[in-house]
Design a protein around this motif. Sequence first.
Motif, mmCIF file in Angstrom:
data_model
loop_
_atom_site.group_PDB
_atom_site.id
_atom_site.type_symbol
_atom_site.label_atom_id
_atom_site.label_comp_id
_atom_site.label_asym_id
_atom_site.label_seq_id
_atom_site.Cartn_x
_atom_site.Cartn_y
_atom_site.Cartn_z
ATOM 1 N N TRP A 21 3.477 12.069 -8.143
ATOM 2 C CA TRP A 21 2.380 11.258 -8.657
ATOM 3 C C TRP A 21 2.808 9.864 -9.096
ATOM 4 O O TRP A 21 1.962 9.008 -9.357
ATOM 5 N N TRP A 24 1.324 6.914 -7.124
ATOM 6 C CA TRP A 24 -0.112 6.778 -7.354
ATOM 7 C C TRP A 24 -0.384 6.141 -8.718
ATOM 8 O O TRP A 24 -1.220 5.248 -8.845
ATOM 9 N N ARG A 27 0.545 2.360 -8.724
ATOM 10 C CA ARG A 27 -0.115 1.476 -7.767
ATOM 11 C C ARG A 27 -0.838 0.348 -8.503
ATOM 12 O O ARG A 27 -1.625 0.577 -9.404
#
Length: 73
Positions: A21, A24, A27
């Motif tokens: 994760w 993500w 980002r």
Amino acid sequence: MAQARAEPLAARDAPEPLRPWVGWVMRGHESELCPAMVGDAGRHACAWPARLLLEADASGAHFTQEWQVYAEG
């Protein structure tokens, strides 16, 4: 009163179930993983000039500059 201070956690130190994760979550915040500027922890530099090669002679000159890049930008 005692003070507590937290340091950023390196992605490699995240618990194994959370590692997939990390990309993500980060980002749009990739620059926060770049080295902080001395004296201003809120400012990060994601590209640093490194080796500079300068060649000059009677007919002219040219140079090559290498950079250390920590994030796309």
